[in-house]
Design an enzyme around this catalytic site. Structure first.
Site, PDB file in Angstrom:
ATOM      1  N   LYS A  68       0.640  -1.215   0.010  1.00 59.39           N
ATOM      2  CA  LYS A  68      -0.160   0.154  -0.096  1.00 59.39           C
ATOM      3  C   LYS A  68       0.730   1.327   0.141  1.00 59.39           C
ATOM      4  CE  LYS A  68      -3.469  -0.519  -0.358  1.00 59.39           C
ATOM      5  NZ  LYS A  68      -4.096  -0.881  -1.671  1.00 59.39           N
ATOM      6  N   ARG A  90       2.285  -0.948  -6.939  1.00 53.76           N
ATOM      7  CA  ARG A  90       1.734  -1.136  -8.348  1.00 53.76           C
ATOM      8  C   ARG A  90       1.901  -0.107  -9.402  1.00 53.76           C
ATOM      9  NH1 ARG A  90       1.293  -4.954 -11.535  1.00 53.76           N
ATOM     10  NH2 ARG A  90       0.764  -6.282  -9.790  1.00 53.76           N
ATOM     11  N   GLY A 145      -7.120   3.814  -5.019  1.00 47.12           N
ATOM     12  CA  GLY A 145      -7.767   4.998  -4.718  1.00 47.12           C
ATOM     13  C   GLY A 145      -8.957   4.814  -3.965  1.00 47.12           C
ATOM     14  N   ARG A 146      -8.925   3.921  -3.299  1.00 45.57           N
ATOM     15  CA  ARG A 146     -10.178   3.696  -2.425  1.00 45.57           C
ATOM     16  C   ARG A 146     -10.539   4.924  -1.275  1.00 45.57           C
ATOM     17  NH1 ARG A 146      -8.487  -1.818  -2.098  1.00 45.57           N
ATOM     18  NH2 ARG A 146      -9.373  -3.266  -3.034  1.00 45.57           N
ATOM     19  N   THR A 147     -11.831   5.248  -1.189  1.00 44.36           N
ATOM     20  CA  THR A 147     -12.018   6.249  -0.151  1.00 44.36           C
ATOM     21  C   THR A 147     -11.664   5.658   1.224  1.00 44.36           C
ATOM     22  OG1 THR A 147     -13.689   7.112  -1.576  1.00 44.36           O
ATOM     23  CG2 THR A 147     -13.712   7.550   0.561  1.00 44.36           C
TER      24      THR A 147
END
Length: 418
Positions: free
Chosen positions: A174, A178, A381-383
């Site tokens: 994280k 990627r 790009g998750r909230t």
């Protein structure tokens, strides 16, 4: 008596001899011309393609040649720097403008024009053979690749070979690994595995040859890479990588450990909505504020502790630390540092990126093997969930001494405590 006088005349004899010599010369010239014509007609020559082309070895195509085609060759030329491929296993056709091979290339042959006679020398670029004509010979059983060049020679050197990685993205989860890998794959001298092999942490017992087979084929001068973020926190990974090669270059993408922990939790939450809250997992005792360092989301962010393990096997000069924050705000700048570290020409620049307002990070204008813009998928790009400010402050106090030590070790200020 008059008859003998005529034929004894020296002038008549001279004319007769000249006639015989001319006749012999004419017959000899016709014979040589006949031999030369037969030889030329037996020489293999490329012919024009209808719309798609493949590379070939001239010796395989003798039955397709004719004098009429040979005369037409002068009218046909093709544009340079075109890469097309054919895979006869399933009789499929593929055209690609990308100058790089994909991960699954098998049995490639590099074709460049053969400068064997005066007519071939008149051609300015590759002359192409139609796919239908080649397939009819039923002798091509591999994928072939056409690549034009200026040397005018046939070379079977395009197939490449599989190598063990010379560079690894070893972490952190994280942190932006990627994104970094996708950006680097734009570079023509980098060949990378898309999936995470997890060799040095989960599959080490399979052996190096198993690992090598996972790698893409590379040509001379290209770098083989892979990324598995869990290597950075795996105790055995440094020794295992060192045993493979002490010269391996290591890249670590680091990010504010608090933001990284929340992102890690968000990913887990998306897979299992029933897990406890972030706050309850962060503390062993909420009243005392004691942080639970056994939780992997917290433990990964103690970068200084993990780096100590790596420095037992690799000098600091072989490890590059990439800022996850700057990878978002200034991807070209961080990619410049990575290209320098790998000893590559700076090809990836600002022109390759644009900022996506919806996702909140930079995307590629053109991804590898595509002419379309490319952003990372839905999983990126998750909230993030809202975390109570008190919890964030407790974590800030917890990470501060580890962050400062990490700054000292790397010689770079990442600004996480500002």
């Amino acid at each position: 008596m008059a008859f003998r006088t005529v034929y004894s005349d020296p002038l008549s004899r001279s004319i007769f001899k000249k006639f015989v010599v001319m006749l012999c010369s004419l017959l000899t010239s016709m014979y040589l011309l006949h031999c030369l014509t037969d030889r030329c007609s037996s020489m293999p020559t490329p012919v024009k393609a209808s719309s798609q082309v493949v590379g070939f070895f001239a010796s395989e195509l003798q039955d397709l040649m004719s004098l009429r085609r040979k005369r037409l060759l002068k009218k046909w030329t093709t544009e340079s720097k075109v890469r097309l491929s054919y895979e006869s296993a399933d009789d499929t056709k593929r055209i690609s403008e990308d100058s790089r091979f994909d991960d699954t290339d098998k049995g490639q042959v590099l074709y460049e024009p053969v400068d064997s006679d005066s007519e071939n020398r008149e051609l300015s670029r590759d002359i192409q053979l139609s796919l239908d004509d080649i397939v009819s010979s039923k002798r091509l059983s591999h994928r072939f690749t056409v690549k034009t060049g200026s040397t005018g020679k046939l070379s079977p050197l395009g197939e490449g070979r599989k190598e063990l990685p010379q560079a690894l993205i070893i972490g952190v989860k994280k942190g932006g690994t990627r994104a970094l890998l996708e950006f680097l794959r734009v570079h023509p001298d980098i060949r990378a595995v898309g999936a995470e092999p997890h060799f040095f942490d989960r599959n080490y017992e399979n052996g190096l040859e198993w690992y090598r087979e996972l790698m893409p084929k590379t040509l001379e001068g290209q770098i083989t890479m892979e990324k598995t973020p869990s290597y950075f926190v795996t105790r055995e990974a440094p020794a295992r990588i060192s045993a493979m090669s002490r010269d391996t270059k290591l890249i670590v993408v680091v990010r504010d450990p608090i933001t990284r922990a929340i992102s890690d939790y968000t990913q887990t939450l998306s897979k299992n909505p029933k897990i406890p809250t972030f706050e309850s997992l962060t503390f062993k005792n909420r009243t005392t504020g004691l942080i639970d360092t056994s939780w992997s989301a917290i433990q990964i962010g103690i970068y200084a502790k993990h780096l100590d393990n790596w420095l037992e096997y690799f000098p600091m000069g072989q490890i590059l630390f990439v800022s996850g924050e700057r990878l978002i705000s200034d991807p070209a700048g961080e990619l410049g540092r990575v290209q320098n570290f790998l000893g590559l020409k700076r090809i990836i620049t600002d022109k390759h990126f644009y900022f996506n307002q919806t996702k909140g990070f930079s995307c590629l204008k053109k991804a590898e093997g595509s002419s379309k813009p490319h952003c990372l998928g839905k999983t990126k790009g998750r909230t993030h969930p809202n975390i109570h400010p008190e919890v964030v402050q407790r974590l800030r106090d917890f990470y501060r001494p580890f962050n400062r030590k990490f700054y000292q070790m790397t010689g770079r200020m990442f600004g996480w405590d500002d």
